[in-house]
Design a protein around this motif. Structure first.
Motif, PDB file in Angstrom:
ATOM      1  N   TYR A   1      -7.258  40.891 -14.439  1.00  0.00           N
ATOM      2  CA  TYR A   1      -8.519  40.942 -13.722  1.00  0.00           C
ATOM      3  C   TYR A   1      -8.409  40.093 -12.456  1.00  0.00           C
ATOM      4  CZ  TYR A   1     -10.636  42.649 -18.080  1.00  0.00           C
ATOM      5  OH  TYR A   1     -10.949  43.382 -19.202  1.00  0.00           O
TER       6      TYR A   1
ATOM      7  N   TRP B   1      -4.211  47.540 -17.202  1.00  0.00           N
ATOM      8  CA  TRP B   1      -4.104  47.382 -18.651  1.00  0.00           C
ATOM      9  C   TRP B   1      -2.738  47.903 -19.086  1.00  0.00           C
ATOM     10  CZ3 TRP B   1      -6.628  51.343 -22.447  1.00  0.00           C
ATOM     11  CH2 TRP B   1      -6.252  51.039 -23.756  1.00  0.00           C
TER      12      TRP B   1
ATOM     13  N   LEU C   1      -6.899  36.581 -13.572  1.00  0.00           N
ATOM     14  CA  LEU C   1      -6.972  36.279 -14.995  1.00  0.00           C
ATOM     15  C   LEU C   1      -6.242  37.334 -15.798  1.00  0.00           C
ATOM     16  CD1 LEU C   1     -10.724  35.288 -15.058  1.00  0.00           C
ATOM     17  CD2 LEU C   1      -8.862  33.767 -15.656  1.00  0.00           C
TER      18      LEU C   1
ATOM     19  N   LYS D   1      -4.796  45.160 -30.954  1.00  0.00           N
ATOM     20  CA  LYS D   1      -5.379  46.467 -31.222  1.00  0.00           C
ATOM     21  C   LYS D   1      -5.648  46.671 -32.706  1.00  0.00           C
ATOM     22  CE  LYS D   1      -4.846  49.762 -28.529  1.00  0.00           C
ATOM     23  NZ  LYS D   1      -5.946  49.266 -27.703  1.00  0.00           N
TER      24      LYS D   1
ATOM     25  N   GLN E   1     -10.828  40.498 -26.176  1.00  0.00           N
ATOM     26  CA  GLN E   1      -9.889  40.002 -25.179  1.00  0.00           C
ATOM     27  C   GLN E   1     -10.007  38.489 -25.064  1.00  0.00           C
ATOM     28  OE1 GLN E   1     -10.065  42.123 -21.439  1.00  0.00           O
ATOM     29  NE2 GLN E   1     -10.261  44.104 -22.461  1.00  0.00           N
TER      30      GLN E   1
ATOM     31  N   MET F   1     -12.047  50.316 -22.096  1.00  0.00           N
ATOM     32  CA  MET F   1     -12.153  49.422 -20.966  1.00  0.00           C
ATOM     33  C   MET F   1     -13.379  48.542 -21.089  1.00  0.00           C
ATOM     34  SD  MET F   1      -9.475  50.384 -19.914  1.00  0.00           S
ATOM     35  CE  MET F   1      -9.560  48.879 -18.957  1.00  0.00           C
ATOM     36  N   LEU F   2     -13.192  47.273 -20.699  1.00  0.00           N
ATOM     37  CA  LEU F   2     -14.300  46.332 -20.626  1.00  0.00           C
ATOM     38  C   LEU F   2     -14.811  46.297 -19.191  1.00  0.00           C
ATOM     39  CD1 LEU F   2     -13.685  42.946 -22.489  1.00  0.00           C
ATOM     40  CD2 LEU F   2     -15.314  44.753 -23.031  1.00  0.00           C
TER      41      LEU F   2
ATOM     42  N   TYR G   1      -4.288  42.625 -20.190  1.00  0.00           N
ATOM     43  CA  TYR G   1      -5.195  43.075 -19.140  1.00  0.00           C
ATOM     44  C   TYR G   1      -5.136  42.088 -17.972  1.00  0.00           C
ATOM     45  CZ  TYR G   1      -7.257  45.589 -23.118  1.00  0.00           C
ATOM     46  OH  TYR G   1      -7.445  46.394 -24.219  1.00  0.00           O
TER      47      TYR G   1
ATOM     48  N   TYR H   1     -19.251  36.182 -22.906  1.00  0.00           N
ATOM     49  CA  TYR H   1     -18.273  35.143 -22.659  1.00  0.00           C
ATOM     50  C   TYR H   1     -18.948  34.005 -21.906  1.00  0.00           C
ATOM     51  CZ  TYR H   1     -14.290  38.249 -23.723  1.00  0.00           C
ATOM     52  OH  TYR H   1     -13.374  39.072 -24.339  1.00  0.00           O
TER      53      TYR H   1
ATOM     54  N   PHE I   1     -17.388  44.194 -16.803  1.00  0.00           N
ATOM     55  CA  PHE I   1     -18.102  42.929 -16.772  1.00  0.00           C
ATOM     56  C   PHE I   1     -19.272  42.970 -15.804  1.00  0.00           C
ATOM     57  CE2 PHE I   1     -15.726  39.757 -19.176  1.00  0.00           C
ATOM     58  CZ  PHE I   1     -14.553  40.438 -19.444  1.00  0.00           C
ATOM     59  N   GLY I   2     -20.352  42.303 -16.193  1.00  0.00           N
ATOM     60  CA  GLY I   2     -21.419  42.037 -15.257  1.00  0.00           C
ATOM     61  C   GLY I   2     -21.000  40.909 -14.320  1.00  0.00           C
TER      62      GLY I   2
ATOM     63  N   LEU J   1     -15.741  39.586 -12.618  1.00  0.00           N
ATOM     64  CA  LEU J   1     -14.374  40.012 -12.930  1.00  0.00           C
ATOM     65  C   LEU J   1     -14.214  41.503 -12.613  1.00  0.00           C
ATOM     66  CD1 LEU J   1     -14.648  37.413 -14.781  1.00  0.00           C
ATOM     67  CD2 LEU J   1     -12.934  38.505 -16.218  1.00  0.00           C
TER      68      LEU J   1
ATOM     69  N   ASN K   1      -4.183  52.028 -18.019  1.00  0.00           N
ATOM     70  CA  ASN K   1      -5.296  52.293 -17.119  1.00  0.00           C
ATOM     71  C   ASN K   1      -5.203  51.313 -15.954  1.00  0.00           C
ATOM     72  OD1 ASN K   1      -7.660  53.392 -16.093  1.00  0.00           O
ATOM     73  ND2 ASN K   1      -8.799  53.177 -18.002  1.00  0.00           N
TER      74      ASN K   1
ATOM     75  N   PHE L   1     -11.636  44.642 -13.029  1.00  0.00           N
ATOM     76  CA  PHE L   1     -10.487  45.096 -13.800  1.00  0.00           C
ATOM     77  C   PHE L   1      -9.387  45.631 -12.885  1.00  0.00           C
ATOM     78  CE2 PHE L   1      -7.881  47.011 -16.873  1.00  0.00           C
ATOM     79  CZ  PHE L   1      -7.662  48.335 -16.524  1.00  0.00           C
TER      80      PHE L   1
END
Lengths: 109, 115
Positions: free
Chosen positions: B35, B48, B90, B96, B104, A96-97, B33, A35, A99-100, B43, B56, B45
């Motif tokens: 964040y 969700w 965010l 899905k 996303q 689940m994502l 989601y 991104y 992120f760095g 970011l 989650n 998490f």
């Protein structure tokens, strides 16, 4: 944990090429995203890799090596507007994502 | 096609108060989601939601909660605000039906300042 590592900052010159690296833990890997995020704005989707190899989209390309837990984002013909943070994100099993911390790229004239 | 929208854009609260942040996903997206992005950090998490259910949550205390409505819009509630809750929040939505390429897409965020 599922650490995503990328350099904190990079500087490059307008018109040049820059490569932003990302390493991640391979267990449970299910896809990698890049991104772009300009300061104070929302991240915007650049690219998606799930198979090994290079995906090219105009001036931007993204590479993945699943066995090495490694990806890079390649930006060609840099423009001043490319100054932004670039976020590497990995999808693990469970959807689940992660992120760095992002790489802040500064493009100089 | 309209993107993800969030409101308000900015919110100023004092310690101990409660904040409510809202998100409307892209039409046709059922997953939302949340964040947190503190200044200069990545970011993190938070939550969700999909099809109205919490699927989650991240490593945040229970005072961070939310819900998803039948139209798939979502609310994030933060109770007993602390100074360190100051951040950009965010919201992202996804379809899905995209399968493995499920992507996303992010809204513009709500900047919360706790004084």
């Amino acid at each position: 944990g599922q650490n995503i590592d990328q350099p904190t900052e990079m500087t490059a010159t307008e018109g040049a090429i820059v490569q932003i690296n990302c390493t991640y833990q391979t267990s449970g890997f299910n896809g990698l995203f890049w991104y772009q995020q300009h300061a104070g704005e929302a991240p915007t989707f650049l690219s998606y890799n799930v198979l090994d190899g290079l995906e090219e989209k105009g001036r931007f390309s993204s590479f993945l090596s699943r066995s090495k837990g490694y990806s890079y984002l390649l930006l060609k013909e840099l423009q001043m507007k490319d100054s932004a943070s670039y976020l590497c994100a990995v999808r693990y099993v469970g959807n689940m994502l992660t992120f760095g911390g992002g790489t802040r790229l500064m493009v100089k004239p | 096609e309209a993107g993800v929208t969030q409101s308000p854009t900015h919110l100023i609260k004092t310690r101990g108060q409660q904040a409510t942040l809202r998100c409307s996903p892209i039409s046709g997206h059922t997953s939302v989601y949340w964040y947190q992005q503190a200044l200069g950090l990545g970011l993190q998490f938070l939550l969700w939601y999909d099809e109205g259910e919490e699927r989650n949550r991240g490593n945040f205390p229970p005072r961070f909660s939310g819900r998803q409505f039948p139209n798939y819009s979502s609310e994030l509630n933060v109770n007993a605000l602390e100074l360190e809750d100051s951040a950009l929040y965010l919201c992202a939505s996804s379809d899905k039906g995209q399968g493995p390429q499920e992507t996303q897409y992010f809204g513009p965020g709500t900047r919360l300042l706790v004084l």
